[in-house]
Design an enzyme around this catalytic site. Structure first.
Site, PDB file in Angstrom:
ATOM      1  N   ASP B 119       0.875  -1.178   0.000  1.00 24.99           N
ATOM      2  CA  ASP B 119       0.000   0.000   0.000  1.00 24.99           C
ATOM      3  C   ASP B 119       0.905   1.219   0.000  1.00 24.99           C
ATOM      4  O   ASP B 119       2.121   1.092  -0.108  1.00 24.99           O
ATOM      5  CB  ASP B 119      -0.912   0.000   1.246  1.00 24.99           C
ATOM      6  CG  ASP B 119      -2.208   0.763   0.974  1.00 24.99           C
ATOM      7  OD1 ASP B 119      -2.125   1.965   0.660  1.00 24.99           O
ATOM      8  OD2 ASP B 119      -3.291   0.159   1.041  1.00 24.99           O
ATOM      9  N   TRP B 155      -6.678  32.494 -13.840  1.00 24.02           N
ATOM     10  CA  TRP B 155      -6.211  31.469 -12.882  1.00 24.02           C
ATOM     11  C   TRP B 155      -4.910  31.877 -12.219  1.00 24.02           C
ATOM     12  O   TRP B 155      -4.537  31.326 -11.197  1.00 24.02           O
ATOM     13  CB  TRP B 155      -6.052  30.120 -13.589  1.00 24.02           C
ATOM     14  CG  TRP B 155      -4.718  29.909 -14.236  1.00 24.02           C
ATOM     15  CD1 TRP B 155      -4.330  30.333 -15.462  1.00 24.02           C
ATOM     16  CD2 TRP B 155      -3.587  29.227 -13.675  1.00 24.02           C
ATOM     17  NE1 TRP B 155      -3.030  29.966 -15.704  1.00 24.02           N
ATOM     18  CE2 TRP B 155      -2.549  29.285 -14.611  1.00 24.02           C
ATOM     19  CE3 TRP B 155      -3.342  28.565 -12.462  1.00 24.02           C
ATOM     20  CZ2 TRP B 155      -1.291  28.722 -14.399  1.00 24.02           C
ATOM     21  CZ3 TRP B 155      -2.082  28.017 -12.250  1.00 24.02           C
ATOM     22  CH2 TRP B 155      -1.075  28.094 -13.212  1.00 24.02           C
ATOM     23  N   SER B 184      -2.227  18.459  -1.579  1.00 24.17           N
ATOM     24  CA  SER B 184      -1.125  18.143  -2.491  1.00 24.17           C
ATOM     25  C   SER B 184       0.158  17.836  -1.731  1.00 24.17           C
ATOM     26  O   SER B 184       0.885  16.896  -2.067  1.00 24.17           O
ATOM     27  CB  SER B 184      -0.852  19.317  -3.426  1.00 24.17           C
ATOM     28  OG  SER B 184      -1.833  19.395  -4.396  1.00 24.17           O
ATOM     29  N   HIS B 267       5.751  27.927 -12.289  1.00 21.63           N
ATOM     30  CA  HIS B 267       6.466  27.206 -13.332  1.00 21.63           C
ATOM     31  C   HIS B 267       6.765  25.760 -12.975  1.00 21.63           C
ATOM     32  O   HIS B 267       6.451  24.871 -13.750  1.00 21.63           O
ATOM     33  CB  HIS B 267       7.694  27.941 -13.862  1.00 21.63           C
ATOM     34  CG  HIS B 267       8.001  27.380 -15.211  1.00 21.63           C
ATOM     35  ND1 HIS B 267       7.284  27.725 -16.326  1.00 21.63           N
ATOM     36  CD2 HIS B 267       8.812  26.377 -15.593  1.00 21.63           C
ATOM     37  CE1 HIS B 267       7.671  26.979 -17.338  1.00 21.63           C
ATOM     38  NE2 HIS B 267       8.600  26.150 -16.921  1.00 21.63           N
ATOM     39  N   GLU B 269       4.954  24.130 -11.178  1.00 19.75           N
ATOM     40  CA  GLU B 269       3.614  23.550 -11.248  1.00 19.75           C
ATOM     41  C   GLU B 269       3.313  22.992 -12.641  1.00 19.75           C
ATOM     42  O   GLU B 269       2.715  21.927 -12.777  1.00 19.75           O
ATOM     43  CB  GLU B 269       2.571  24.611 -10.867  1.00 19.75           C
ATOM     44  CG  GLU B 269       1.132  24.265 -11.183  1.00 19.75           C
ATOM     45  CD  GLU B 269       0.545  23.165 -10.317  1.00 19.75           C
ATOM     46  OE1 GLU B 269       1.143  22.844  -9.279  1.00 19.75           O
ATOM     47  OE2 GLU B 269      -0.502  22.602 -10.694  1.00 19.75           O
ATOM     48  N   TYR B 271       5.392  21.714 -14.654  1.00 16.65           N
ATOM     49  CA  TYR B 271       6.109  20.439 -14.789  1.00 16.65           C
ATOM     50  C   TYR B 271       5.492  19.367 -13.914  1.00 16.65           C
ATOM     51  O   TYR B 271       5.552  18.183 -14.237  1.00 16.65           O
ATOM     52  CB  TYR B 271       7.602  20.627 -14.505  1.00 16.65           C
ATOM     53  CG  TYR B 271       8.239  21.509 -15.538  1.00 16.65           C
ATOM     54  CD1 TYR B 271       7.923  21.330 -16.878  1.00 16.65           C
ATOM     55  CD2 TYR B 271       9.107  22.515 -15.209  1.00 16.65           C
ATOM     56  CE1 TYR B 271       8.466  22.143 -17.850  1.00 16.65           C
ATOM     57  CE2 TYR B 271       9.653  23.333 -16.184  1.00 16.65           C
ATOM     58  CZ  TYR B 271       9.325  23.138 -17.500  1.00 16.65           C
ATOM     59  OH  TYR B 271       9.861  23.949 -18.456  1.00 16.65           O
ATOM     60  N   SER B 282       6.354   6.762 -21.254  1.00 14.25           N
ATOM     61  CA  SER B 282       7.546   5.912 -21.271  1.00 14.25           C
ATOM     62  C   SER B 282       7.224   4.467 -20.912  1.00 14.25           C
ATOM     63  O   SER B 282       8.042   3.576 -21.143  1.00 14.25           O
ATOM     64  CB  SER B 282       8.601   6.445 -20.297  1.00 14.25           C
ATOM     65  OG  SER B 282       8.952   7.755 -20.645  1.00 14.25           O
ATOM     66  N   HIS B 316      10.199  33.923 -17.044  1.00 16.44           N
ATOM     67  CA  HIS B 316       9.853  34.002 -18.472  1.00 16.44           C
ATOM     68  C   HIS B 316       8.353  34.224 -18.666  1.00 16.44           C
ATOM     69  O   HIS B 316       7.911  34.482 -19.765  1.00 16.44           O
ATOM     70  CB  HIS B 316      10.356  32.780 -19.255  1.00 16.44           C
ATOM     71  CG  HIS B 316       9.696  31.483 -18.910  1.00 16.44           C
ATOM     72  ND1 HIS B 316      10.361  30.287 -18.959  1.00 16.44           N
ATOM     73  CD2 HIS B 316       8.441  31.181 -18.511  1.00 16.44           C
ATOM     74  CE1 HIS B 316       9.535  29.313 -18.618  1.00 16.44           C
ATOM     75  NE2 HIS B 316       8.375  29.827 -18.341  1.00 16.44           N
ATOM     76  N   LYS B 345      14.182  13.349 -24.148  1.00 19.60           N
ATOM     77  CA  LYS B 345      13.028  12.470 -23.944  1.00 19.60           C
ATOM     78  C   LYS B 345      12.341  12.154 -25.270  1.00 19.60           C
ATOM     79  O   LYS B 345      12.046  10.995 -25.577  1.00 19.60           O
ATOM     80  CB  LYS B 345      12.034  13.120 -22.983  1.00 19.60           C
ATOM     81  CG  LYS B 345      12.542  13.147 -21.584  1.00 19.60           C
ATOM     82  CD  LYS B 345      11.500  13.669 -20.637  1.00 19.60           C
ATOM     83  CE  LYS B 345      11.788  13.181 -19.228  1.00 19.60           C
ATOM     84  NZ  LYS B 345      11.654  11.749 -19.075  1.00 19.60           N
TER      85      LYS B 345
END
Lengths: 284, 543
Positions: B119, B155, B184, B267, B269, B271, B282, B316, B345
């Protein structure tokens, strides 16, 4: 790593806890937005505290019954460690705000550097930290607190408390329960002293120095940093007092006392945050 | 020299069958209480996924309102104030209540199965993390019915729009986001403790499936930045209710400070919403290409590199806010650097496909669409990374096109790919192939019709977050709206596939996909309520 895993039984506390958190937040919102709803907030807060107490009680009981194996112990360690890391990042947001305001926002408002056009907003404004005269229609603090009075005392108190706590921990590991209890009681006492002195300092700030939440960015950063730190000292003191009671009831053994250890980690973290506060809020 | 490949796990003893091991667990409570009190990772995973799907439709309805209003120029359906509430709530719900809980649900279901754990490490905390979410988003959605309406500032809730000029419900929005943040953080702590502490004996870190690796790194990002979000919304709460000046220049604060703190969270977030997607893809591509994943170790390092860089690129998002030149350059170059590990990737996935025996089952279709369409979103991101060019693109529909490409055919497609991939393990049945194919093709056409034209309208200068627009944008918006309705409606097919799959369908064996290698395929389908009661012995196969 052989044998079977321990999987805890289901519990009603998490679901009740979620509900209580919801009631607390809804009540807080009602109070802040509509000026009513404080009973809802109080019920929610009481619910959260009750659930925490009962949930921890169950965990203590299960631990006392020897249900937790070494793997569960490691899960608790990882859990507490990463929780403290999240707390570090929480304070990092406020320290980041303080550094940004001191190094960029306020100097730019004063016309310094590349972004000095911000000075066109309030040409009369001169940048200076501590910011006693905010640029706009906001009254700043009259003067700021000297770091070498109450803050220094509190620094000595908190650093000493980390030492006394470590002595208590070492005593516990060596099996000197009475010694551990005495030094831990001393730590709790030092925590209480810190809280009282911080309270006196807040009174001084509001009553005599004009340092308030409304006193521009200095008051804002001062209170959010010291306020959340103070809250953590209160929580830490409650945790340590709980550990004191648990030592009194002979809950810990020299090699099995993670509850105590986690509390010590938390307390040291609170101490380290204070060092940062003392340096960057008060001294420099 | 043999390339570094993820090892083939073999189970020495099959201690995982349900029979004979049920006695160790007390009988679960019945009915609603079972779901309220559950500490089982599979049940909590299911709760997360159902919650996420529900919120996906709630946020989707908000998006439909937006697209319906933008169907043609002029104001037809809603007032501008309500339109702003819709764009804001759409973003908030999709990010915090749909995409993030979906990945957490998949993590709950699959991480213990993939590492051979009984678990999650802290099962009760797991239950708490989940049940905070319905509480948080009930509170958030209730703001729609409050005087002054729901949050209407986008948002990203920039101060002073959200502080000085926000509606009264902003305070409730802040408190609900606090609850979601606690959820979270606790969920992430649980996932890290599970991965670091509960792996089957013999499974090293570099033996872990990539979904586990990407979630480990995602959990680290969550613990690092969700508290910063908590900090910044607390400062908002103070500015709104207690007269502080954090984001008010008159008191010496700075609205730009809000943006720095928000994007330091924001930022990483983004990812958080894409790294687990990388992990899912993958897993799926090697299975249906019938080859080992190419470059396992480089996938791990690339994921870690993306995570580290994610802390160095936040500004950015703020190129036009008035940053010093040196900051513009620093954040521009760091942002471009992210293209390197991301490229690693994408090339690894393509190389895995190269000379594979590829078949196109629904999970593979979604995974392949992910690779192509996410890469389009990545490239438009690279365009936005160029500071002088961003001066033109900023706050236009080009940005909307960019982040919807990485989030919808990116994150959402990966979630759907994962659901199709693991549904046989969850339910014991294969999803209906024909319906799933219809779902895929309608979705992929719908999503491109919706978001591809936004590149053009954005480059031509159409601003974000407006209910009305100049006439020259009418055609692109018409296409986008038609595509959005098509995409929205075709998600009902997804619900149909999932419901039908739960109720019946072609029976799936334990190893439901012939080349699927990870540990979850060594347990029966459907996975019994309790798996790995005793630790399985994990062995690397020799190559």
């Amino acid at each position: 790593m052989s044998g079977s895993y321990y999987v805890p039984a289901s519990s009603k506390w998490p679901a009740l806890g979620s509900l209580a958190v919801g009631v607390l937040m809804a009540g807080t919102g009602m109070l802040l937005v509509h000026g009513s709803g404080s009973p809802v907030m109080v019920i929610g807060l009481a619910g959260v505290l009750a659930v925490m107490a009962l949930w921890f009680r169950d965990v203590v009981r299960e631990s006392r019954q020897g249900l937790y194996d070494a793997q569960m112990d490691r899960s608790f360690r990882w859990g507490m460690g990463w929780f403290i890391f999240s707390e570090v990042m929480f304070f990092a947001a406020f320290f980041g705000a303080l550094f940004y305001v001191r190094n960029f926002a306020v100097p730019w408002l004063g016309g310094e550097g590349e972004k000095g056009v911000a000075a066109l907003l309030w040409p009369e404004f001169t940048a200076h930290w501590p910011l006693l005269n905010p640029p706009g229609d906001v009254a700043g603090p009259r003067e700021v607190l000297s770091p070498w009075q109450l803050p220094l005392v509190n620094t000595l108190i908190l650093v000493s408390s980390s030492i006394t706590l470590t002595v208590a921990h070492e005593a516990l590991k060596e099996g000197y329960r009475a010694t551990c209890r005495n030094w831990l009681a001393g730590t709790v006492l030092l925590g209480l002293c810190f809280i009282v002195i911080q309270g006196v300092e807040y009174y001084e700030a509001y009553a005599h120095y004009g340092i308030t939440l409304e006193a521009g960015i200095y008051g804002a950063t001062f209170f959010i940093l010291t306020g959340f730190h103070g809250l953590h000292v209160i929580i830490g003191t409650v945790i340590l007092a709980t550990m004191l009671a648990r030592i009194h009831r002979q809950h810990f053994s020299p090699d099995h006392h993670f509850g105590f250890e986690a509390s010590a980690w938390y307390w040291h973290f609170v101490d380290v945050v204070w060092i940062g506060l003392f340096l960057f809020v008060y001294v420099f | 020299m043999a390339p570094k490949v993820p090892p083939q796990p073999t189970l020495e003893q099959s201690t995982t069958a349900a029979a004979g091991h049920g006695h160790a667990h007390e009988a679960p409570p019945k009915g609603l209480m079972r779901w309220l009190l559950t500490t089982n990772h599979k049940e909590i995973g299911t709760l997360y996924l159902i919650f996420s799907l529900t919120m996906f439709f709630v946020g989707g309805i908000f998006a439909m309102v937006v697209r319906a209003e933008l169907f043609q120029p002029g104001l037809q359906l809603v007032q501008p104030e309500f339109f702003n509430q819709m764009t804001t709530m759409h973003g908030l719900i999709m990010v915090f209540a749909a995409v993030m809980p979906a990945f957490t649900g998949l993590a709950n279901w699959m991480i213990p199965l993939q590492i051979g754990a009984p678990d999650m490490a802290l099962p009760r905390l797991n239950n708490f993390s989940f049940w905070l979410l319905p509480v948080a988003f009930t509170l958030l959605l209730s703001t729609l019915f409050m005087p002054g309406g729901a949050p209407n500032f986008g948002w990203t809730f920039y101060a002073p729009l959200s502080t000085t000029y926000g509606p009264p419900s902003t305070t409730f929005f802040i408190l609900s986001l606090h609850i979601a943040g606690i959820s979270s953080i606790l969920g992430a702590i649980n996932i890290i403790a599970t991965i670091l502490n509960m792996r089957a004996p013999g499974m090293r870190m570099m033996d872990m499936p990539l979904f586990v690796w990407t979630w480990l790194i995602t959990a680290f990002l969550l613990i690092a930045v969700m508290p910063v979000l908590a900090g910044v919304i607390t400062m908002m709460l103070m500015d709104i209710n207690f007269g502080t000046s954090f984001f008010d220049a008159a008191g010496g604060g700075d609205p730009v400070l809000f943006q720095h703190l928000f994007w330091f969270f924001g930022h990483p977030e983004v990812y958080i919403m894409i790294l687990p997607a990388f992990g899912i893809v993958s897993a799926i591509i090697p299975t249906f290409a019938r080859k080992r994943l190419f470059g396992y170790a480089s996938m791990v390092y690339a994921t870690a590199a993306i995570a580290i860089l994610s802390f160095l690129v936040w500004a950015h998002h703020m190129f036009v806010v008035g940053l010093p030149l040196v900051a513009e350059l620093f954040f521009m170059y760091c942002t471009m650097l992210i293209a390197v590990p991301t490229g690693v990737k994408v090339f690894n996935w393509i190389t895995t496909l190269f000379r594979g025996s590829i078949s196109f089952e629904p999970p593979m279709l979604f995974a392949l669409a992910f690779v192509v369409l996410f890469t389009i979103g990545g490239f438009s991101g690279l365009m936005l990374a160029i500071a002088p060019a961003d001066f033109q693109y900023h706050d236009t529909y080009f940005v909307v096109a960019h982040f919807h490409y990485v989030l919808v055919p990116g994150a959402v497609f990966a979630i759907m790919a994962g659901v199709y991939y693991w549904l046989p393990k969850w339910t014991g049945h294969y999803p209906n192939e024909r319906l799933a194919q219809w779902h895929f093709w309608l979705s992929v056409i719908g999503v491109n019709l919706t978001f591809f034209p936004m590149h053009f309208s954005g480059l031509a200068g159409m601003p974000r977050r407006i209910p009305d627009y100049a006439l020259q944008f009418a055609d692109f918006n018409l296409v986008a709206s038609l595509g959005a309705f098509m995409f929205g409606a075709s998600q009902l097919l997804f619900v149909a596939v999932v419901v039908l799959c739960v109720r019946g369908g072609r029976k799936a064996p334990g190893r439901a996909w012939e080349h699927a290698e990870d540990l979850e395929w060594s347990v029966p389908s459907p996975a019994p309520l309790h798996t790995f009661d005793t630790p399985p012995k994990f062995e690397r196969s020799s190559h």
